[in-house]
Scaffold this active site. Sequence first.
Site, PDB file in Angstrom:
ATOM      1  N   PHE A 185       0.849  -1.217   0.087  1.00 36.55           N
ATOM      2  CA  PHE A 185       0.024   0.060   0.002  1.00 36.55           C
ATOM      3  C   PHE A 185       1.084   1.117   0.064  1.00 36.55           C
ATOM      4  O   PHE A 185       2.178   1.074   0.228  1.00 36.55           O
ATOM      5  CB  PHE A 185      -1.008   0.085   1.253  1.00 36.55           C
ATOM      6  CG  PHE A 185      -1.958  -1.034   1.142  1.00 36.55           C
ATOM      7  CD1 PHE A 185      -2.999  -1.118   0.257  1.00 36.55           C
ATOM      8  CD2 PHE A 185      -1.854  -2.219   1.976  1.00 36.55           C
ATOM      9  CE1 PHE A 185      -4.105  -2.087   0.261  1.00 36.55           C
ATOM     10  CE2 PHE A 185      -3.005  -2.966   2.026  1.00 36.55           C
ATOM     11  CZ  PHE A 185      -3.842  -3.188   1.200  1.00 36.55           C
ATOM     12  N   ARG A 207      -2.412  17.522   4.694  1.00 41.71           N
ATOM     13  CA  ARG A 207      -3.261  16.402   4.914  1.00 41.71           C
ATOM     14  C   ARG A 207      -2.266  15.334   4.673  1.00 41.71           C
ATOM     15  O   ARG A 207      -1.021  15.273   4.146  1.00 41.71           O
ATOM     16  CB  ARG A 207      -4.452  16.301   4.111  1.00 41.71           C
ATOM     17  CG  ARG A 207      -5.657  17.410   4.225  1.00 41.71           C
ATOM     18  CD  ARG A 207      -6.237  17.135   5.564  1.00 41.71           C
ATOM     19  NE  ARG A 207      -7.172  17.943   5.736  1.00 41.71           N
ATOM     20  CZ  ARG A 207      -7.274  19.303   6.406  1.00 41.71           C
ATOM     21  NH1 ARG A 207      -6.057  19.875   6.929  1.00 41.71           N
ATOM     22  NH2 ARG A 207      -8.373  20.130   6.578  1.00 41.71           N
ATOM     23  N   ALA A 253     -14.164 -11.026   0.725  1.00 40.26           N
ATOM     24  CA  ALA A 253     -13.874 -10.105   0.136  1.00 40.26           C
ATOM     25  C   ALA A 253     -12.342 -10.166  -0.533  1.00 40.26           C
ATOM     26  O   ALA A 253     -11.570 -11.161  -0.244  1.00 40.26           O
ATOM     27  CB  ALA A 253     -13.710  -8.757   1.192  1.00 40.26           C
ATOM     28  N   MET A 255      -9.368  -7.651  -3.449  1.00 41.55           N
ATOM     29  CA  MET A 255      -9.089  -6.665  -4.114  1.00 41.55           C
ATOM     30  C   MET A 255      -9.560  -6.785  -5.629  1.00 41.55           C
ATOM     31  O   MET A 255      -9.384  -7.993  -6.029  1.00 41.55           O
ATOM     32  CB  MET A 255      -7.631  -6.356  -4.141  1.00 41.55           C
ATOM     33  CG  MET A 255      -7.146  -5.791  -2.996  1.00 41.55           C
ATOM     34  SD  MET A 255      -5.293  -5.087  -2.893  1.00 41.55           S
ATOM     35  CE  MET A 255      -4.730  -6.790  -3.693  1.00 41.55           C
ATOM     36  N   GLU A 269     -13.460 -14.196  -5.778  1.00 48.40           N
ATOM     37  CA  GLU A 269     -13.159 -14.395  -4.426  1.00 48.40           C
ATOM     38  C   GLU A 269     -14.105 -15.275  -3.613  1.00 48.40           C
ATOM     39  O   GLU A 269     -13.746 -16.272  -2.956  1.00 48.40           O
ATOM     40  CB  GLU A 269     -13.197 -13.065  -3.511  1.00 48.40           C
ATOM     41  CG  GLU A 269     -12.094 -11.941  -4.076  1.00 48.40           C
ATOM     42  CD  GLU A 269     -10.834 -12.516  -3.412  1.00 48.40           C
ATOM     43  OE1 GLU A 269     -10.719 -13.341  -2.451  1.00 48.40           O
ATOM     44  OE2 GLU A 269      -9.765 -12.076  -3.869  1.00 48.40           O
ATOM     45  N   GLU A 296      -9.543   3.988  -0.165  1.00 52.42           N
ATOM     46  CA  GLU A 296     -10.152   2.919  -0.385  1.00 52.42           C
ATOM     47  C   GLU A 296     -11.745   2.806  -0.703  1.00 52.42           C
ATOM     48  O   GLU A 296     -12.455   3.642  -0.085  1.00 52.42           O
ATOM     49  CB  GLU A 296      -9.816   1.712   0.878  1.00 52.42           C
ATOM     50  CG  GLU A 296     -10.286   0.429   0.912  1.00 52.42           C
ATOM     51  CD  GLU A 296      -9.752  -0.461   1.847  1.00 52.42           C
ATOM     52  OE1 GLU A 296     -10.360  -1.546   1.949  1.00 52.42           O
ATOM     53  OE2 GLU A 296      -8.982   0.254   2.548  1.00 52.42           O
ATOM     54  N   GLU A 320      -1.405 -17.190  -0.874  1.00 55.25           N
ATOM     55  CA  GLU A 320      -1.678 -15.876  -0.642  1.00 55.25           C
ATOM     56  C   GLU A 320      -1.446 -15.710   0.915  1.00 55.25           C
ATOM     57  O   GLU A 320      -1.927 -14.695   1.480  1.00 55.25           O
ATOM     58  CB  GLU A 320      -2.850 -15.290  -1.054  1.00 55.25           C
ATOM     59  CG  GLU A 320      -2.885 -14.933  -2.634  1.00 55.25           C
ATOM     60  CD  GLU A 320      -4.136 -14.417  -3.267  1.00 55.25           C
ATOM     61  OE1 GLU A 320      -4.907 -13.903  -2.384  1.00 55.25           O
ATOM     62  OE2 GLU A 320      -4.236 -14.307  -4.575  1.00 55.25           O
TER      63      GLU A 320
END
Length: 366
Positions: A185, A207, A253, A255, A269, A296, A320
């Site tokens: 990320f 920010r 869930a 990506m 998934e 996200e 994974e």
Amino acid sequence: MTAIFVYGTLRDQALRETLCRGSIKFEPAVLPGHTVLVENATGLPVLVERAGAEAEGLLLTDLTDMQSDALDAYEVPFGYDKVTREVNGHQATVYMPPAGQETGGAWDLAVWQREHGEVSRYAAEEIAANNPPLTPDELKRWWDRIRHRAFCRYRAAHNDGTAKVRREAGHAEIVGTSGFYGNFFKYREMQIQHDTFTGGMSPKMPREGFYGADASLILPYDPKTDRVMMVEQMRVGPLLRGDRNPWMLEPIAGMVDAGETPLEAAVREAEEEAGLNLDKVIELFGGYPSPGNASEYHYCFVALTDLPERDSYTGGLEEEQEDIRVHTIQLDDALDLVDSGEITVLPFIAMLNWVARKRESLRTSA
């Protein structure tokens, strides 16, 4: 100074100038004895030798070492060899593609720009924003994640921006940024500025933001038995917060991969995490789980399906490193877990409540 002959995607001016962080001197050129064909699997250009043919392209001249290194890093990690050929009277570097690619007809720059150009430019913007620059090995390692974020930006840019209650889209921009931090990320410091409700422009405000993922969430529901399926796994967020129990109950869930639709990701998934083959999938809603600090975005679905009789079993992909337990329980019992505080994943709570509101119609239509 280096000269490079480009025949494919680097003919796109915005793409190459983004990668090289500035304008580049160029001239039209041809490479004799070659042609450019389209690779069937990707739509990318493939330079092949062909007697009597000429490959159209551009000759980039007066490149600095930094600019030529940036173009090398974009091509070489993916199997391209640097060879020297005479082009327009110059000794120029040419990126020769790896052998064995299945090709079709002539590659067309305009078609590629229309179908792939926008996403590719978004990826180039991230590559160029890394400071220090990504090495070729780093670019290859993180290429799939870079493309994923580029597709996230593409989907966001093509959102219809519905505004019945909120204001119509005004001017809001990132006016200064740091480099990217992180690997899988990304995190970034920035300054933002936007139109205000009272008129005028806000001051530049510091920010910090987290570049997350576009993910598909799917809740399998068996309308015949009124049961739902959920997965349990240890999550980093609660662990970082110091939660006494970081094992979360949540929907299936994952990506949305680059080039994949959210629906395709949801169905994939369900197969990978729970071994389900789905028949009917209903799109619920999509949204930002934490818009104050993260990009996200979640696409939420319900699948109407026959659920297995067993209450719990393990699943997930070993490659994974997924350690997942799958639970099948009554919908009312899942709602009780929300009330008791055992289910604390907010998108999951919204999805369960959607099914609860629609339960009668879902069961009637099954």
